[in-house]
Each structure stands twice: as structure tokens, then as C-alpha cells.
Design an enzyme around this catalytic site. Sequence first.
Site, PDB file in Angstrom:
ATOM      1  N   PHE A 184      24.399  50.031   9.953  1.00 64.86           N
ATOM      2  CA  PHE A 184      23.042  49.602  10.259  1.00 64.86           C
ATOM      3  C   PHE A 184      22.462  49.060   8.953  1.00 64.86           C
ATOM      4  CE2 PHE A 184      18.489  49.744  10.901  1.00 64.86           C
ATOM      5  CZ  PHE A 184      18.430  48.904  12.009  1.00 64.86           C
ATOM      6  N   ASP A 230      22.357  59.951  12.351  1.00 63.50           N
ATOM      7  CA  ASP A 230      21.178  59.088  12.482  1.00 63.50           C
ATOM      8  C   ASP A 230      20.631  59.355  13.878  1.00 63.50           C
ATOM      9  OD1 ASP A 230      19.322  57.136  13.017  1.00 63.50           O
ATOM     10  OD2 ASP A 230      20.372  55.565  11.901  1.00 63.50           O
ATOM     11  N   LYS A 259      11.015  55.117  17.122  1.00 64.48           N
ATOM     12  CA  LYS A 259      11.767  54.764  18.337  1.00 64.48           C
ATOM     13  C   LYS A 259      11.592  55.877  19.383  1.00 64.48           C
ATOM     14  CE  LYS A 259      13.794  52.055  15.092  1.00 64.48           C
ATOM     15  NZ  LYS A 259      13.354  52.031  13.681  1.00 64.48           N
ATOM     16  N   ARG A 275      21.105  39.411  15.817  1.00 71.54           N
ATOM     17  CA  ARG A 275      21.951  40.503  15.328  1.00 71.54           C
ATOM     18  C   ARG A 275      23.369  39.957  15.199  1.00 71.54           C
ATOM     19  NH1 ARG A 275      19.031  44.829  13.201  1.00 71.54           N
ATOM     20  NH2 ARG A 275      18.690  42.958  12.006  1.00 71.54           N
ATOM     21  N   PHE A 277      17.781  38.926   6.753  1.00 71.76           N
ATOM     22  CA  PHE A 277      17.363  38.485   8.086  1.00 71.76           C
ATOM     23  C   PHE A 277      15.855  38.545   8.298  1.00 71.76           C
ATOM     24  CE2 PHE A 277      18.637  42.835   7.766  1.00 71.76           C
ATOM     25  CZ  PHE A 277      17.544  43.502   8.274  1.00 71.76           C
TER      26      PHE A 277
HETATM   27  C1  P61 Z   1      15.008  48.207  14.881  1.00 72.01           C
HETATM   28  F1  P61 Z   1      15.958  44.228  12.182  1.00 72.01           F
HETATM   29  N1  P61 Z   1      15.466  50.031  13.439  1.00 72.01           N
HETATM   30  O1  P61 Z   1      16.015  48.559  15.550  1.00 72.01           O
HETATM   31  P1  P61 Z   1      12.853  52.458   9.958  1.00 72.01           P
HETATM   32  N2  P61 Z   1      18.435  53.728  11.891  1.00 72.01           N
HETATM   33  C2  P61 Z   1      18.437  53.031  13.039  1.00 72.01           C
HETATM   34  C3  P61 Z   1      17.441  52.098  13.274  1.00 72.01           C
HETATM   35  O2  P61 Z   1      17.442  51.420  14.407  1.00 72.01           O
HETATM   36  C4  P61 Z   1      16.419  51.897  12.286  1.00 72.01           C
HETATM   37  C5  P61 Z   1      16.465  52.667  11.105  1.00 72.01           C
HETATM   38  C6  P61 Z   1      17.484  53.563  10.936  1.00 72.01           C
HETATM   39  C7  P61 Z   1      14.687  48.968  13.681  1.00 72.01           C
HETATM   40  C8  P61 Z   1      13.669  48.425  12.695  1.00 72.01           C
HETATM   41  C9  P61 Z   1      14.425  47.452  11.851  1.00 72.01           C
HETATM   42  O3  P61 Z   1      17.618  45.303  10.389  1.00 72.01           O
HETATM   43  C10 P61 Z   1      16.464  45.947  10.739  1.00 72.01           C
HETATM   44  O4  P61 Z   1      11.872  53.405  10.541  1.00 72.01           O
HETATM   45  C11 P61 Z   1      19.504  53.272  14.036  1.00 72.01           C
HETATM   46  O5  P61 Z   1      12.737  51.063  10.496  1.00 72.01           O
HETATM   47  O6  P61 Z   1      12.863  52.484   8.477  1.00 72.01           O
HETATM   48  C12 P61 Z   1      15.424  50.913  12.463  1.00 72.01           C
HETATM   49  O7  P61 Z   1      14.259  53.024  10.456  1.00 72.01           O
HETATM   50  C13 P61 Z   1      15.456  52.496  10.025  1.00 72.01           C
HETATM   51  C14 P61 Z   1      14.679  46.183  12.314  1.00 72.01           C
HETATM   52  C15 P61 Z   1      15.132  47.923  10.770  1.00 72.01           C
HETATM   53  C16 P61 Z   1      15.692  45.439  11.738  1.00 72.01           C
HETATM   54  C17 P61 Z   1      16.132  47.151  10.175  1.00 72.01           C
HETATM   55  O8  P61 Z   1      14.268  47.278  15.209  1.00 72.01           O
END
Ligand code: P61
Length: 461
Positions: free
Chosen positions: A128, A219, A262, A386, A453
Site C-alpha cells: 500500500f 493493517d 474507513k 490505481r 499520484f
Molecule cells: C484510500 F490514494 N487509504 O484508500 P490514512 N492502509 C490502508 C489504506 O487504505 C490507507 C492507509 C493505510 C486511502 C487514503 C489514501 O495512495 C493513497 O488515514 C489499507 O489515509 O493515512 C488509506 O491511512 C493510510 C489514498 C491513502 C491514496 C494513500 O483512499
Amino acid sequence: MEKLTKRSWAEPFKIKVVEPLRISTREYRESALREAGYNTFLLRSRDVYIDLLTDSGTNAMSDNQWAGMMMGDEAYAGSENFYNLEAQVRKYYGYKYLVPTHQGRGAEHLISRILIKPGDFVPGNMYFTTTRLHQELAGGTFVDVIIDEAHEPESTHPFKGNIDLDKLSDVIKRVGAEHIAYVTVAATVNMAGGQPISMQNLRDVRALAEKHGIKVVLDATRAIENAWFIKQREPEFAEKSIPEILHEMCSYSDAATMSGKKDLLVNIGGFLALNDPDIFEEARNLVVVYEGLHTYGGLAGRDMEAMARGIDEAVQLDHIRARVGQVEYVGERLLSIGIPIVVPIGGHAVFLDARRFLPHLNQLEFPAQALAAELYLEGGVRSMERGIVSAGRNTKTGEHNFPKLELVRLTFPRRVYTQAHCDVVTEAVEAVYERRDAIRGLKMVYEPKYLRFFQTRFERL
Ligand code: P61
């Protein structure tokens, strides 16, 4: 439990507050897109009609959560809301110690700094973006040990998030257990399409890691969605409750990083949860440097309260069934009209397969980025690339990483959009599919150093 019917995912809530949406013209969107450098992250939210960029922090809170916001204890130290959150994390996730952080990457930063020594390796079930970056910044190297099926959009394996135990054993043999900082296990696996890991695989990974004295870090960002899939697909768990399944999942790890934005139905917040008192001690030392005092970690008291209350709601069967059911509804509709998507349909999003959608574009023409741009242009629907842009560059060679998956994510915020919105999205995707042959690729004109990105700019070829 009442019998499942076709309509059983209907929302277990009614709407009390509404937020108006704007519908723009195609001409307006063409200019907004150009100004945003064909990157959906750079669009202004006011210019978006249906926002499926992410399910992160975009969820609708309940009346009970908003009431909790008024109960924020904004003391600098020892806020009551911290203790409420700590009790909830112990009750549902089962870890002994809690360190709040402003969001998920705050927790990733802390655990990476504590457990990774320069030169170490960190195997995990697919990268990730933020997780891998923090591992790299701490001097580590991520190694992908997910099963091969996860990289195949058309494979219908029920647990595409599983770790390949042979791959994991090979890494341990190759670099030596002492050079493995820990194994990171994501549940569900975001970049693979929101795919779950099975309980059996979690048990096996734990046993293998334990044999070599290696720690496991979960995670847990979408672990509740993962628990739902375990209940559906692993017969042993059909009659178990979501909290029971979640508890067992967490029991196979030493620590968890969490983005509360989330599963936990809040707009901001996260935590690091731990069982080991020594690592907890280190984390409490570091959190005051980077986030805030150990009883608020960068959050307001009210944010911790909203998250504490969110956990109770997130594990309700009605909620989780409707949440995953909505995603499935859109995925099934797209499949029925022949749109190439990742199967099985994941927990938080439907992923369009840009390789099959736009077979005339090569990967360096950024097909998923181009498709996300077209979808915005078509219907004001915002999605996320993605693929190769998200995968970034190899830290040693500076070359692009070339991921096998080249996807566009249609991500559903929890409790936000209706079935009619879902239908509009499906129609927009269909309209883009009908004119797919005329879609051109993009070229990169600006690229930032980290997590490119988010801010890369493109022009049409
Ligand atoms: C998302 F484009 N996700 O899915 P934070 N672990 C996992 C995540 O899905 C995650 C984090 C850790 C986002 C936001 C986001 O490349 C990207 O609270 C499985 O966002 O710091 C976050 O958690 C990190 C979008 C993050 C992205 C990074 O949309």
C-alpha cells in the site's frame, strides 16, 4: 438473523441532513480537468458530482456520533474520550495498548520507525502506498508475498488477499529471519481490489512467523469488511458474529495500524494498537514528537469520541451488509453489461480493469489515469487511478514500477450515496465504454518526489 433477500442490503438508516450536489456541464468539466492536469486528486470538490475518489474520511456520521462530538473533552492531557476509545479498541480489536494518531499513516510512521532497521525487509500482502513509503523511509524494503491470483483481475479466488506461504518462507530463507522487521498483513487488501484474507491464512502466517520469531503487524483499516467476507466464505465462521471474527483475526498479530477514516465511520482519526509493553513504551515516546500527547495523538477529543462510537456501529451486521451490498450492486450491474472489472467484487470499491477497458493504450500512456479522467468528463464522477502512477518508482533504480494491475477505483463512502447515484455511475461508465476506442493516453508533465499520484500533472497525448 433474518433471511437474506435480494434487497437485503437496503440502507439500515434514513437521511436527516442533506448536502446539495452540483451538476456541471461537460464543457465546464473539460476545462476543470485540464486545469487539474488530468489528475482527479487535483480537482476541486465543488466541481465533482458523485465523488468516488475514496472511502477515506468521506463517510456520513450518525446522529449518535455527532452527539458524541458535543461530548468532546478537549483537555490537553487525559481526555475522557481517549479512555472511551481505548476501552472500545480493547473490546472489539483486543489489543492491550492504544496510541492514537491523526490518521493511518501516523501509525505506520511510528511502527516503521520502531521496528525497522536500515537494510531490513518487510514482507506483506501487496504494497500500500503510504505503508510502503514509511517502510522505505525507515530504511526497509517491502517484499510482495501475496498469492499470484491477487494480481489477476479475472481470478475468482475467494481470498485474493492471502499470503503465499511458500513466498514468505523463501524470503525468510533468503534474507534470514533476523533481517525481517515484521510481516505486514492487510485486511482487506486495498490495491488488489478490496480483497479479503482468510482466517486460515492468518493462522498459518502467524504460525510460520512465530516459528522464526518474527512479528506480525495487521493493517486493520478495513478489517471489519474482511470479517464480513470471512463470515460469508469460510464455513467455520458462518454462525460467528462480526465482533467474534474481528477479535480472532487480531489475535494473530502483535500490533495493528488503523486508519479510522474507513471502517470506523469518521472524517479523521487513526491509531496504533499493541500488545507488547516495550513497543508500546517506544511508541508513546515517539508519538509526542510527531503527533501529539499520547492521549490525543493529533486528534481533538471530539474526534476520538466519534471514532469510539463509530466502532459500535461499524460491526453491526445490518450496516456491513448494506455497505458491502452497495458495492456489489454496482459491480454486478457493470458485469451484466460487459464492463471489465476486478472479480470477486471487493469490500469498499469496484475496480475497473483499464488494461481490458483500453487495450489500445500501453502502460506508459497511463491507461487507468486516462480512464479516470474520462469518467469525470462523462458524468462528473470522480474515481482514482490505481496503476502505474500509484505504483511510483523503484527507490534504487529510479525506474517506474510496472504493476500488473492497472485499475480505476470507484470507491464508495459509507452511508453517503443512494442506489440512484449508483445507477448514474453505472450509466456514466457504460457511456465511456461505448466510446472507448477514441480515448487517448496521457503524458506526465510534472512528478513530485513522494506519493506522486496525489499531485502528478498530465497532458493529453
Ligand atoms: C484510500 F490514494 N487509504 O484508500 P490514512 N492502509 C490502508 C489504506 O487504505 C490507507 C492507509 C493505510 C486511502 C487514503 C489514501 O495512495 C493513497 O488515514 C489499507 O489515509 O493515512 C488509506 O491511512 C493510510 C489514498 C491513502 C491514496 C494513500 O483512499
